[in-house]
Design a protein around this motif. Structure first.
Motif, short mmCIF file in Angstrom:
data_model
loop_
_atom_site.label_atom_id
_atom_site.label_comp_id
_atom_site.label_asym_id
_atom_site.label_seq_id
_atom_site.Cartn_x
_atom_site.Cartn_y
_atom_site.Cartn_z
N ILE A 152 0.81 -1.22 0.00
CA ILE A 152 0.00 0.00 0.00
C ILE A 152 0.84 1.27 0.00
CG2 ILE A 152 -1.94 -1.13 1.12
CD1 ILE A 152 -1.12 0.14 3.73
N GLY A 153 2.16 1.13 0.10
CA GLY A 153 3.02 2.30 0.02
C GLY A 153 3.05 3.11 1.30
N PRO A 154 3.75 4.23 1.28
CA PRO A 154 3.89 5.06 2.49
C PRO A 154 2.57 5.71 2.88
CG PRO A 154 4.81 6.18 0.58
CD PRO A 154 4.47 4.80 0.12
N GLY A 155 2.48 6.04 4.16
CA GLY A 155 1.27 6.66 4.68
C GLY A 155 0.68 5.84 5.80
N SER A 156 -0.45 6.27 6.30
CA SER A 156 -1.10 5.54 7.38
C SER A 156 -1.56 4.17 6.89
CB SER A 156 -2.30 6.33 7.90
OG SER A 156 -3.26 6.49 6.87
N LYS A 157 -1.63 3.22 7.82
CA LYS A 157 -2.08 1.88 7.46
C LYS A 157 -2.64 1.20 8.69
CE LYS A 157 1.96 -1.10 8.23
NZ LYS A 157 1.22 -2.19 8.89
N PRO A 158 -3.52 0.20 8.49
CA PRO A 158 -4.04 -0.55 9.63
C PRO A 158 -2.92 -1.37 10.27
CG PRO A 158 -5.37 -0.90 7.64
CD PRO A 158 -4.11 -0.22 7.22
N ALA A 159 -3.01 -1.54 11.58
CA ALA A 159 -2.04 -2.40 12.26
C ALA A 159 -2.24 -3.85 11.85
CB ALA A 159 -2.18 -2.24 13.77
N SER A 160 -3.48 -4.22 11.57
CA SER A 160 -3.82 -5.57 11.12
C SER A 160 -5.22 -5.52 10.54
CB SER A 160 -3.76 -6.57 12.29
OG SER A 160 -4.83 -6.32 13.19
N LEU A 161 -5.69 -6.65 10.07
CA LEU A 161 -7.05 -6.70 9.55
C LEU A 161 -8.09 -6.64 10.66
CD1 LEU A 161 -6.68 -9.37 6.71
CD2 LEU A 161 -6.68 -6.88 6.52
N SER A 162 -7.62 -6.66 11.90
CA SER A 162 -8.53 -6.55 13.05
C SER A 162 -8.45 -5.18 13.71
CB SER A 162 -8.19 -7.64 14.08
OG SER A 162 -8.27 -8.92 13.52
N ASP A 163 -7.81 -4.24 13.06
CA ASP A 163 -7.63 -2.90 13.63
C ASP A 163 -8.95 -2.13 13.57
OD1 ASP A 163 -6.92 -0.37 14.39
OD2 ASP A 163 -5.13 -0.26 13.12
N ARG A 164 -9.66 -2.08 14.69
CA ARG A 164 -10.98 -1.45 14.71
C ARG A 164 -10.90 0.07 14.61
NH1 ARG A 164 -13.33 -5.89 13.08
NH2 ARG A 164 -13.20 -7.59 14.59
N SER A 165 -9.71 0.64 14.79
CA SER A 165 -9.59 2.08 14.61
C SER A 165 -9.67 2.46 13.13
CB SER A 165 -8.26 2.58 15.19
OG SER A 165 -7.16 2.06 14.46
N VAL A 166 -9.41 1.50 12.25
CA VAL A 166 -9.50 1.72 10.81
C VAL A 166 -10.79 1.11 10.26
CG1 VAL A 166 -8.44 1.26 8.56
CG2 VAL A 166 -7.01 1.83 10.54
N PHE A 167 -11.00 -0.16 10.58
CA PHE A 167 -12.19 -0.86 10.09
C PHE A 167 -13.33 -0.64 11.08
CE2 PHE A 167 -8.48 -3.29 8.60
CZ PHE A 167 -8.67 -3.15 7.24
N SER A 168 -13.92 0.52 10.99
CA SER A 168 -14.97 0.90 11.93
C SER A 168 -16.23 1.30 11.18
CB SER A 168 -14.50 2.07 12.80
OG SER A 168 -14.19 3.20 11.99
N ARG A 169 -17.30 1.45 11.92
CA ARG A 169 -18.57 1.82 11.32
C ARG A 169 -18.45 3.15 10.58
NH1 ARG A 169 -23.60 1.98 15.23
NH2 ARG A 169 -23.05 -0.22 15.27
N GLY A 170 -18.90 3.14 9.32
CA GLY A 170 -18.87 4.36 8.52
C GLY A 170 -17.51 4.69 7.94
N ALA A 171 -16.53 3.79 8.07
CA ALA A 171 -15.19 4.08 7.57
C ALA A 171 -15.17 4.18 6.05
CB ALA A 171 -14.22 3.00 8.04
N ASP A 172 -14.42 5.13 5.54
CA ASP A 172 -14.21 5.28 4.10
C ASP A 172 -12.78 4.85 3.79
OD1 ASP A 172 -13.98 5.98 1.47
OD2 ASP A 172 -14.86 7.98 1.69
N LEU A 173 -12.64 3.66 3.21
CA LEU A 173 -11.32 3.05 3.03
C LEU A 173 -10.83 3.14 1.59
CD1 LEU A 173 -11.94 -0.19 5.15
CD2 LEU A 173 -11.13 2.05 5.91
N ARG A 174 -11.42 4.00 0.79
CA ARG A 174 -11.08 4.04 -0.63
C ARG A 174 -9.63 4.47 -0.89
NH1 ARG A 174 -15.65 7.76 -2.94
NH2 ARG A 174 -15.53 8.61 -0.81
#
Length: 479
Positions: free
Chosen positions: A46-68
Protein backbone atom coordinates in the motif's frame (compact mmCIF):
# COMPACT_ATOMS: atom_id res chain seq x y z
CA UNK A 1 -11.62 -26.07 -3.75
CA UNK A 2 -8.31 -26.90 -2.13
CA UNK A 3 -6.93 -26.99 1.37
CA UNK A 4 -5.03 -23.82 2.17
CA UNK A 5 -2.71 -25.78 4.42
CA UNK A 6 -1.44 -27.66 1.37
CA UNK A 7 0.23 -24.57 -0.08
CA UNK A 8 1.49 -23.57 3.35
CA UNK A 9 3.16 -26.95 3.80
CA UNK A 10 4.67 -26.85 0.31
CA UNK A 11 6.21 -23.43 0.97
CA UNK A 12 7.51 -24.56 4.35
CA UNK A 13 9.23 -27.52 2.71
CA UNK A 14 11.29 -25.15 0.52
CA UNK A 15 11.98 -22.65 3.33
CA UNK A 16 9.45 -20.21 1.84
CA UNK A 17 11.51 -19.72 -1.30
CA UNK A 18 8.65 -19.51 -3.75
CA UNK A 19 10.81 -20.02 -6.84
CA UNK A 20 11.79 -23.50 -5.61
CA UNK A 21 8.21 -24.78 -5.77
CA UNK A 22 7.20 -27.12 -8.61
CA UNK A 23 5.98 -25.11 -11.62
CA UNK A 24 2.23 -25.57 -11.04
CA UNK A 25 2.48 -24.77 -7.35
CA UNK A 26 4.73 -21.82 -8.16
CA UNK A 27 2.01 -20.34 -10.36
CA UNK A 28 -0.63 -21.00 -7.72
CA UNK A 29 1.48 -19.32 -5.05
CA UNK A 30 1.94 -16.25 -7.26
CA UNK A 31 -1.81 -16.13 -7.90
CA UNK A 32 -2.47 -16.21 -4.16
CA UNK A 33 0.13 -13.51 -3.54
CA UNK A 34 -1.37 -11.30 -6.25
CA UNK A 35 -4.93 -11.63 -5.02
CA UNK A 36 -3.91 -11.30 -1.38
CA UNK A 37 -2.29 -7.99 -2.29
CA UNK A 38 -5.80 -6.62 -2.66
CA UNK A 39 -6.25 -6.82 1.10
CA UNK A 40 -2.69 -6.58 2.43
CA UNK A 41 -1.77 -4.04 5.12
CA UNK A 42 1.96 -4.19 4.32
CA UNK A 43 3.78 -0.99 3.33
CA UNK A 44 5.32 -2.91 0.42
CA UNK A 45 1.83 -3.15 -1.07
CA UNK A 46 0.00 0.00 0.00
CA UNK A 47 3.02 2.30 0.02
CA UNK A 48 3.89 5.06 2.49
CA UNK A 49 1.27 6.66 4.68
CA UNK A 50 -1.10 5.54 7.38
CA UNK A 51 -2.08 1.88 7.46
CA UNK A 52 -4.04 -0.55 9.63
CA UNK A 53 -2.04 -2.40 12.26
CA UNK A 54 -3.82 -5.57 11.12
CA UNK A 55 -7.05 -6.70 9.55
CA UNK A 56 -8.53 -6.55 13.05
CA UNK A 57 -7.63 -2.90 13.63
CA UNK A 58 -10.98 -1.45 14.71
CA UNK A 59 -9.59 2.08 14.61
CA UNK A 60 -9.50 1.72 10.81
CA UNK A 61 -12.19 -0.86 10.09
CA UNK A 62 -14.97 0.90 11.93
CA UNK A 63 -18.57 1.82 11.32
CA UNK A 64 -18.87 4.36 8.52
CA UNK A 65 -15.19 4.08 7.57
CA UNK A 66 -14.21 5.28 4.10
CA UNK A 67 -11.32 3.05 3.03
CA UNK A 68 -11.08 4.04 -0.63
CA UNK A 69 -7.67 5.64 -0.14
CA UNK A 70 -6.13 2.19 0.41
CA UNK A 71 -7.51 0.83 -2.86
CA UNK A 72 -5.96 3.71 -4.77
CA UNK A 73 -2.60 3.32 -3.03
CA UNK A 74 -2.35 -0.43 -3.56
CA UNK A 75 -3.41 -0.43 -7.23
CA UNK A 76 0.09 -0.15 -8.84
CA UNK A 77 1.62 -3.00 -6.81
CA UNK A 78 -1.49 -5.16 -7.12
CA UNK A 79 -1.44 -4.85 -10.91
CA UNK A 80 2.29 -5.58 -11.04
CA UNK A 81 1.82 -8.78 -9.02
CA UNK A 82 -1.12 -9.78 -11.20
CA UNK A 83 0.98 -9.26 -14.32
CA UNK A 84 3.70 -11.52 -12.91
CA UNK A 85 1.17 -14.23 -12.04
CA UNK A 86 -0.23 -14.04 -15.57
CA UNK A 87 3.25 -14.22 -17.10
CA UNK A 88 4.10 -17.36 -15.14
CA UNK A 89 0.72 -18.90 -15.95
CA UNK A 90 1.34 -18.55 -19.68
CA UNK A 91 4.92 -19.76 -19.29
CA UNK A 92 3.91 -22.92 -17.41
CA UNK A 93 0.70 -23.46 -19.38
CA UNK A 94 -1.67 -23.97 -16.45
CA UNK A 95 -4.64 -23.56 -18.81
CA UNK A 96 -3.73 -26.73 -20.71
CA UNK A 97 -3.04 -29.41 -18.08
CA UNK A 98 -6.00 -30.42 -15.87
CA UNK A 99 -5.21 -30.61 -12.15
CA UNK A 100 -6.66 -29.22 -8.96
CA UNK A 101 -3.74 -26.81 -8.61
CA UNK A 102 -4.24 -25.51 -12.14
CA UNK A 103 -8.01 -25.29 -11.67
CA UNK A 104 -7.53 -23.02 -8.65
CA UNK A 105 -4.94 -20.95 -10.49
CA UNK A 106 -7.27 -20.47 -13.46
CA UNK A 107 -10.12 -19.56 -11.12
CA UNK A 108 -8.04 -16.80 -9.50
CA UNK A 109 -6.54 -15.67 -12.82
CA UNK A 110 -9.99 -15.20 -14.32
CA UNK A 111 -10.99 -13.19 -11.28
CA UNK A 112 -7.92 -11.02 -11.86
CA UNK A 113 -8.74 -10.66 -15.56
CA UNK A 114 -12.32 -9.60 -14.83
CA UNK A 115 -11.04 -6.11 -14.08
CA UNK A 116 -10.25 -5.67 -17.78
CA UNK A 117 -13.94 -5.98 -18.78
CA UNK A 118 -13.02 -8.25 -21.70
CA UNK A 119 -15.72 -10.15 -23.60
CA UNK A 120 -13.77 -13.42 -23.58
CA UNK A 121 -12.98 -15.49 -20.48
CA UNK A 122 -9.99 -17.70 -21.38
CA UNK A 123 -9.06 -18.68 -17.84
CA UNK A 124 -12.70 -19.15 -16.89
CA UNK A 125 -13.09 -21.63 -19.74
CA UNK A 126 -9.87 -23.39 -18.73
CA UNK A 127 -11.06 -23.55 -15.13
CA UNK A 128 -14.32 -25.23 -16.16
CA UNK A 129 -12.44 -27.62 -18.43
CA UNK A 130 -10.19 -28.63 -15.53
CA UNK A 131 -13.19 -29.08 -13.23
CA UNK A 132 -14.83 -31.39 -15.77
CA UNK A 133 -11.68 -33.48 -16.05
CA UNK A 134 -11.34 -33.69 -12.27
CA UNK A 135 -14.99 -34.65 -11.77
CA UNK A 136 -14.83 -37.31 -14.48
CA UNK A 137 -12.03 -39.01 -12.53
CA UNK A 138 -14.14 -39.34 -9.39
CA UNK A 139 -14.99 -42.93 -8.53
CA UNK A 140 -17.50 -41.82 -5.91
CA UNK A 141 -19.13 -38.42 -5.47
CA UNK A 142 -17.13 -36.68 -2.69
CA UNK A 143 -18.70 -34.99 0.32
CA UNK A 144 -17.67 -31.48 -0.75
CA UNK A 145 -19.62 -31.34 -4.02
CA UNK A 146 -21.66 -28.48 -2.58
CA UNK A 147 -18.53 -26.34 -2.43
CA UNK A 148 -17.66 -27.16 -6.04
CA UNK A 149 -21.20 -26.24 -7.06
CA UNK A 150 -20.89 -22.93 -5.22
CA UNK A 151 -17.69 -22.08 -7.09
CA UNK A 152 -19.40 -22.89 -10.38
CA UNK A 153 -22.22 -20.57 -9.32
CA UNK A 154 -19.71 -17.76 -8.76
CA UNK A 155 -18.56 -18.21 -12.36
CA UNK A 156 -22.18 -18.15 -13.55
CA UNK A 157 -22.95 -14.99 -11.57
CA UNK A 158 -19.94 -13.25 -13.09
CA UNK A 159 -20.97 -14.11 -16.65
CA UNK A 160 -24.58 -13.10 -15.94
CA UNK A 161 -23.49 -9.69 -14.67
CA UNK A 162 -21.45 -9.18 -17.84
CA UNK A 163 -24.12 -10.67 -20.14
CA UNK A 164 -21.76 -13.36 -21.34
CA UNK A 165 -22.64 -16.96 -22.25
CA UNK A 166 -23.13 -19.28 -19.28
CA UNK A 167 -20.43 -21.89 -19.75
CA UNK A 168 -21.68 -24.25 -17.03
CA UNK A 169 -23.83 -26.87 -18.74
CA UNK A 170 -26.58 -29.01 -17.26
CA UNK A 171 -24.26 -31.98 -17.67
CA UNK A 172 -21.59 -30.17 -15.63
CA UNK A 173 -24.05 -29.72 -12.81
CA UNK A 174 -25.10 -33.37 -12.85
CA UNK A 175 -21.47 -34.47 -12.99
CA UNK A 176 -20.70 -32.59 -9.79
CA UNK A 177 -23.87 -33.16 -7.77
CA UNK A 178 -24.48 -36.74 -8.89
CA UNK A 179 -28.08 -36.27 -10.01
CA UNK A 180 -31.10 -34.03 -10.35
CA UNK A 181 -32.08 -32.18 -7.16
CA UNK A 182 -35.56 -31.57 -5.84
CA UNK A 183 -37.68 -29.39 -8.08
CA UNK A 184 -38.18 -25.76 -7.10
CA UNK A 185 -41.78 -26.49 -6.22
CA UNK A 186 -40.78 -29.28 -3.84
CA UNK A 187 -38.07 -27.08 -2.35
CA UNK A 188 -40.72 -24.48 -1.57
CA UNK A 189 -42.83 -27.09 0.20
CA UNK A 190 -39.82 -28.26 2.19
CA UNK A 191 -38.84 -24.71 3.14
CA UNK A 192 -42.33 -23.83 4.29
CA UNK A 193 -42.05 -26.52 6.93
CA UNK A 194 -39.21 -24.58 8.55
CA UNK A 195 -41.71 -22.08 9.92
CA UNK A 196 -43.12 -24.78 12.17
CA UNK A 197 -39.76 -25.90 13.52
CA UNK A 198 -37.36 -24.56 16.11
CA UNK A 199 -34.64 -22.14 15.03
CA UNK A 200 -31.91 -24.77 15.31
CA UNK A 201 -33.79 -27.06 12.97
CA UNK A 202 -34.33 -24.15 10.61
CA UNK A 203 -30.60 -23.57 10.31
CA UNK A 204 -29.96 -27.22 9.49
CA UNK A 205 -32.65 -27.04 6.83
CA UNK A 206 -30.89 -24.08 5.24
CA UNK A 207 -27.71 -26.13 4.84
CA UNK A 208 -29.72 -28.97 3.31
CA UNK A 209 -31.39 -26.62 0.84
CA UNK A 210 -28.21 -24.91 -0.34
CA UNK A 211 -27.25 -27.60 -2.86
CA UNK A 212 -30.57 -27.69 -4.75
CA UNK A 213 -30.88 -23.90 -4.48
CA UNK A 214 -27.46 -23.37 -6.08
CA UNK A 215 -28.32 -25.92 -8.77
CA UNK A 216 -31.54 -24.12 -9.72
CA UNK A 217 -30.01 -20.63 -9.71
CA UNK A 218 -27.39 -21.89 -12.16
CA UNK A 219 -30.10 -23.47 -14.31
CA UNK A 220 -32.21 -20.30 -14.35
CA UNK A 221 -29.16 -18.18 -15.21
CA UNK A 222 -28.49 -20.40 -18.21
CA UNK A 223 -32.11 -20.17 -19.36
CA UNK A 224 -32.10 -16.40 -18.84
CA UNK A 225 -29.12 -15.94 -21.14
CA UNK A 226 -30.12 -18.44 -23.80
CA UNK A 227 -33.75 -17.35 -24.11
CA UNK A 228 -33.90 -13.68 -23.03
CA UNK A 229 -30.67 -11.71 -22.58
CA UNK A 230 -28.21 -13.47 -24.90
CA UNK A 231 -27.09 -12.23 -28.30
CA UNK A 232 -29.23 -14.74 -30.20
CA UNK A 233 -32.31 -14.06 -28.07
CA UNK A 234 -31.91 -10.33 -28.66
CA UNK A 235 -32.36 -10.85 -32.40
CA UNK A 236 -35.91 -12.07 -31.84
CA UNK A 237 -39.04 -10.82 -30.09
CA UNK A 238 -39.33 -11.52 -26.40
CA UNK A 239 -40.72 -15.00 -25.77
CA UNK A 240 -43.73 -14.93 -23.46
CA UNK A 241 -43.16 -18.53 -22.41
CA UNK A 242 -39.54 -17.91 -21.45
CA UNK A 243 -40.47 -14.80 -19.49
CA UNK A 244 -43.16 -16.69 -17.61
CA UNK A 245 -40.80 -19.55 -16.74
CA UNK A 246 -37.95 -17.31 -15.60
CA UNK A 247 -40.11 -14.99 -13.51
CA UNK A 248 -41.87 -17.98 -11.96
CA UNK A 249 -38.51 -19.52 -11.05
CA UNK A 250 -37.31 -16.24 -9.56
CA UNK A 251 -40.48 -16.02 -7.49
CA UNK A 252 -40.02 -19.57 -6.22
CA UNK A 253 -36.38 -18.89 -5.34
CA UNK A 254 -37.52 -15.86 -3.40
CA UNK A 255 -40.14 -17.93 -1.59
CA UNK A 256 -37.45 -20.35 -0.45
CA UNK A 257 -35.32 -17.46 0.78
CA UNK A 258 -38.30 -15.93 2.58
CA UNK A 259 -39.34 -19.15 4.30
CA UNK A 260 -35.87 -19.40 5.82
CA UNK A 261 -35.00 -15.80 6.62
CA UNK A 262 -38.34 -14.04 7.07
CA UNK A 263 -40.97 -14.63 9.74
CA UNK A 264 -44.54 -13.56 10.34
CA UNK A 265 -43.87 -12.56 13.94
CA UNK A 266 -40.75 -10.37 13.96
CA UNK A 267 -41.31 -9.34 17.57
CA UNK A 268 -40.86 -12.88 18.85
CA UNK A 269 -38.60 -14.26 16.13
CA UNK A 270 -36.92 -11.42 14.22
CA UNK A 271 -35.38 -12.32 10.90
CA UNK A 272 -32.04 -10.68 11.69
CA UNK A 273 -31.79 -12.77 14.87
CA UNK A 274 -31.14 -15.68 12.53
CA UNK A 275 -27.63 -14.27 12.11
CA UNK A 276 -26.85 -13.52 15.76
CA UNK A 277 -23.53 -14.96 16.81
CA UNK A 278 -23.09 -17.20 19.81
CA UNK A 279 -19.56 -17.86 21.10
CA UNK A 280 -19.96 -21.63 21.09
CA UNK A 281 -21.22 -21.81 17.49
CA UNK A 282 -19.25 -19.06 15.77
CA UNK A 283 -18.08 -21.16 12.81
CA UNK A 284 -21.61 -22.36 12.13
CA UNK A 285 -23.01 -18.84 12.22
CA UNK A 286 -20.32 -17.62 9.83
CA UNK A 287 -21.36 -20.37 7.44
CA UNK A 288 -25.00 -19.37 7.89
CA UNK A 289 -24.15 -15.79 6.96
CA UNK A 290 -22.12 -16.99 3.98
CA UNK A 291 -25.01 -19.14 2.73
CA UNK A 292 -27.52 -16.33 3.22
CA UNK A 293 -25.21 -13.92 1.40
CA UNK A 294 -24.84 -16.30 -1.54
CA UNK A 295 -28.57 -17.08 -1.71
CA UNK A 296 -29.45 -13.38 -1.72
CA UNK A 297 -26.91 -12.15 -4.24
CA UNK A 298 -27.23 -15.06 -6.66
CA UNK A 299 -30.94 -14.49 -7.18
CA UNK A 300 -30.46 -10.71 -7.11
CA UNK A 301 -27.99 -10.98 -9.99
CA UNK A 302 -30.60 -12.73 -12.13
CA UNK A 303 -33.31 -10.20 -11.24
CA UNK A 304 -31.12 -7.25 -12.15
CA UNK A 305 -30.02 -8.85 -15.43
CA UNK A 306 -33.66 -9.41 -16.40
CA UNK A 307 -34.60 -5.85 -15.42
CA UNK A 308 -31.78 -4.38 -17.50
CA UNK A 309 -32.80 -6.40 -20.54
CA UNK A 310 -36.41 -5.25 -20.37
CA UNK A 311 -35.26 -1.64 -19.98
CA UNK A 312 -33.08 -2.06 -23.06
CA UNK A 313 -35.87 -3.62 -25.11
CA UNK A 314 -38.28 -0.87 -24.08
CA UNK A 315 -35.78 1.81 -25.09
CA UNK A 316 -35.34 0.44 -28.62
CA UNK A 317 -38.99 -0.40 -29.20
CA UNK A 318 -40.52 1.94 -31.75
CA UNK A 319 -43.75 3.32 -30.37
CA UNK A 320 -46.54 2.15 -32.69
CA UNK A 321 -49.18 4.61 -33.86
CA UNK A 322 -52.19 4.93 -31.61
CA UNK A 323 -55.02 2.67 -32.64
CA UNK A 324 -58.09 4.52 -33.90
CA UNK A 325 -59.77 1.58 -35.50
CA UNK A 326 -57.96 2.04 -38.82
CA UNK A 327 -54.70 0.30 -37.90
CA UNK A 328 -53.50 -2.74 -39.75
CA UNK A 329 -53.21 -6.13 -38.11
CA UNK A 330 -49.43 -5.71 -37.87
CA UNK A 331 -49.79 -2.31 -36.20
CA UNK A 332 -52.24 -3.70 -33.66
CA UNK A 333 -49.87 -6.57 -32.94
CA UNK A 334 -47.04 -4.09 -32.38
CA UNK A 335 -49.26 -2.07 -30.07
CA UNK A 336 -50.13 -5.17 -28.05
CA UNK A 337 -46.46 -6.20 -27.86
CA UNK A 338 -45.48 -2.72 -26.68
CA UNK A 339 -48.15 -2.70 -23.99
CA UNK A 340 -47.20 -6.20 -22.91
CA UNK A 341 -43.53 -5.21 -22.64
CA UNK A 342 -44.51 -2.22 -20.52
CA UNK A 343 -46.45 -4.48 -18.17
CA UNK A 344 -43.61 -7.01 -17.91
CA UNK A 345 -41.11 -4.25 -17.29
CA UNK A 346 -43.27 -2.84 -14.48
CA UNK A 347 -43.60 -6.27 -12.86
CA UNK A 348 -39.87 -6.97 -13.00
CA UNK A 349 -39.14 -3.43 -11.78
CA UNK A 350 -41.26 -4.14 -8.69
CA UNK A 351 -39.33 -7.38 -8.21
CA UNK A 352 -36.03 -5.50 -8.48
CA UNK A 353 -37.16 -2.88 -5.94
CA UNK A 354 -38.01 -5.62 -3.43
CA UNK A 355 -34.76 -7.44 -4.16
CA UNK A 356 -32.78 -4.26 -3.51
CA UNK A 357 -33.99 -4.24 0.11
CA UNK A 358 -32.80 -7.84 0.50
CA UNK A 359 -29.42 -6.92 -0.97
CA UNK A 360 -29.07 -4.14 1.59
CA UNK A 361 -29.94 -6.54 4.38
CA UNK A 362 -27.39 -9.05 3.09
CA UNK A 363 -24.73 -6.35 3.11
CA UNK A 364 -25.52 -5.50 6.72
CA UNK A 365 -25.14 -9.13 7.78
CA UNK A 366 -22.36 -10.21 5.43
CA UNK A 367 -19.97 -12.82 6.84
CA UNK A 368 -16.77 -10.85 6.19
CA UNK A 369 -15.27 -8.06 4.12
CA UNK A 370 -13.70 -10.46 1.57
CA UNK A 371 -17.16 -11.77 0.69
CA UNK A 372 -18.26 -8.37 -0.54
CA UNK A 373 -14.93 -7.02 -1.76
CA UNK A 374 -14.07 -10.05 -3.83
CA UNK A 375 -17.03 -12.28 -4.54
CA UNK A 376 -19.71 -9.59 -5.00
CA UNK A 377 -17.83 -6.41 -5.87
CA UNK A 378 -19.38 -6.02 -9.33
CA UNK A 379 -22.84 -6.90 -8.03
CA UNK A 380 -22.75 -4.13 -5.42
CA UNK A 381 -21.62 -1.64 -8.05
CA UNK A 382 -24.44 -2.79 -10.34
CA UNK A 383 -27.06 -2.26 -7.64
CA UNK A 384 -25.59 1.16 -6.88
CA UNK A 385 -26.06 2.06 -10.55
CA UNK A 386 -29.63 0.73 -10.39
CA UNK A 387 -30.37 3.09 -7.48
CA UNK A 388 -28.82 6.04 -9.27
CA UNK A 389 -30.67 5.36 -12.52
CA UNK A 390 -33.96 5.38 -10.64
CA UNK A 391 -33.05 8.45 -8.59
CA UNK A 392 -31.79 10.43 -11.58
CA UNK A 393 -34.98 9.65 -13.49
CA UNK A 394 -37.17 11.18 -10.77
CA UNK A 395 -34.74 13.71 -9.30
CA UNK A 396 -35.30 12.54 -5.73
CA UNK A 397 -35.64 9.47 -3.51
CA UNK A 398 -37.86 8.42 -0.64
CA UNK A 399 -36.36 7.97 2.84
CA UNK A 400 -36.52 4.17 2.58
CA UNK A 401 -34.54 4.20 -0.66
CA UNK A 402 -32.10 6.72 0.83
CA UNK A 403 -31.43 4.31 3.71
CA UNK A 404 -30.75 1.53 1.22
CA UNK A 405 -28.45 3.76 -0.79
CA UNK A 406 -26.53 4.60 2.39
CA UNK A 407 -25.99 0.89 3.02
CA UNK A 408 -24.68 0.41 -0.50
CA UNK A 409 -22.51 3.53 -0.27
CA UNK A 410 -21.01 2.31 3.00
CA UNK A 411 -20.38 -1.11 1.47
CA UNK A 412 -18.62 0.48 -1.50
CA UNK A 413 -16.41 2.46 0.85
CA UNK A 414 -15.31 -0.89 2.26
CA UNK A 415 -14.85 -2.37 -1.21
CA UNK A 416 -12.63 0.64 -1.88
CA UNK A 417 -10.13 -0.80 0.58
CA UNK A 418 -9.21 -3.31 -2.12
CA UNK A 419 -10.25 -1.78 -5.42
CA UNK A 420 -10.58 1.52 -7.19
CA UNK A 421 -14.26 2.32 -7.77
CA UNK A 422 -15.96 4.06 -10.72
CA UNK A 423 -15.30 7.78 -10.44
CA UNK A 424 -18.00 9.69 -8.58
CA UNK A 425 -20.17 6.65 -7.82
CA UNK A 426 -20.08 6.97 -4.03
CA UNK A 427 -20.42 10.75 -4.13
CA UNK A 428 -23.58 10.51 -6.24
CA UNK A 429 -25.09 8.03 -3.80
CA UNK A 430 -24.22 10.20 -0.81
CA UNK A 431 -25.78 13.26 -2.43
CA UNK A 432 -29.18 11.56 -2.42
CA UNK A 433 -28.62 10.10 1.05
CA UNK A 434 -27.90 13.55 2.47
CA UNK A 435 -31.40 14.71 1.57
CA UNK A 436 -32.82 12.31 4.19
CA UNK A 437 -29.84 11.86 6.51
CA UNK A 438 -31.76 12.68 9.71
CA UNK A 439 -34.49 10.15 8.94
CA UNK A 440 -32.18 7.18 8.35
CA UNK A 441 -31.96 4.81 11.36
CA UNK A 442 -28.55 3.62 12.61
CA UNK A 443 -27.19 0.24 11.59
CA UNK A 444 -27.73 -2.71 13.94
CA UNK A 445 -24.85 -3.73 16.15
CA UNK A 446 -24.24 -6.98 14.25
CA UNK A 447 -23.81 -5.17 10.96
CA UNK A 448 -20.80 -5.23 8.66
CA UNK A 449 -19.42 -2.13 10.33
CA UNK A 450 -18.81 -3.96 13.60
CA UNK A 451 -17.70 -7.43 12.55
CA UNK A 452 -15.98 -7.15 9.18
CA UNK A 453 -13.15 -9.60 9.79
CA UNK A 454 -14.61 -12.35 12.00
CA UNK A 455 -12.71 -15.54 12.63
CA UNK A 456 -11.59 -17.61 10.80
CA UNK A 457 -10.86 -14.88 8.26
CA UNK A 458 -8.85 -12.55 10.51
CA UNK A 459 -5.45 -13.89 9.54
CA UNK A 460 -6.29 -16.21 6.67
CA UNK A 461 -7.97 -14.20 3.96
CA UNK A 462 -7.46 -16.88 1.33
CA UNK A 463 -9.89 -19.12 3.23
CA UNK A 464 -12.45 -17.17 1.22
CA UNK A 465 -11.27 -19.26 -1.74
CA UNK A 466 -10.34 -22.45 0.10
CA UNK A 467 -12.15 -25.03 2.17
CA UNK A 468 -13.70 -22.98 5.01
CA UNK A 469 -13.69 -24.07 8.60
CA UNK A 470 -16.92 -25.76 9.57
CA UNK A 471 -17.70 -26.41 5.91
CA UNK A 472 -18.61 -29.99 6.68
CA UNK A 473 -22.09 -28.71 7.52
CA UNK A 474 -22.43 -27.32 4.04
CA UNK A 475 -20.68 -30.19 2.29
CA UNK A 476 -22.56 -32.97 4.07
CA UNK A 477 -25.88 -31.38 3.24
CA UNK A 478 -25.18 -31.99 -0.45
CA UNK A 479 -24.44 -35.68 -0.11
Amino acid sequence: MFRGTMLHEALSSVSWQIHLLPPELNVLAHCVVALSASISVDYAIIGPGSKPASLSDRSVFSRGADLREYGIRRAPMYRALCAEALRLAFEVGVAFEPSEHNAVSCFILQFIENEKQARSRPFGMAYLSHVRAICESWVDIPDDTGLWAAYLLMEVMETTQRRQPVSVSHHDQLLITGGEPLSLQNLCVLSRGALQERKEREQLLMFAIMGPYVFHVTRVARQLYEEITGDFARRHPLKEGSMAEVTSSLTQLHSIWSFIFEHDEPETHPGDAFFCLSPDQRDRHLNIRACAFLMTFSRATLVLALHRELVRRAAITISPPSSTGHGTGAALADLWASERLTLLRRQVKDMADATLLEVARALRSMPSLPHIAHSQRDAVIAWAEFCLDEADATGSVLPVRAATMETISSALKLVGYSWQLPLGLVERLDAYVDTHRQLIPPFPEDSMFVDMFPEPLDNDWMSMFTMPLGSELFAQSQS
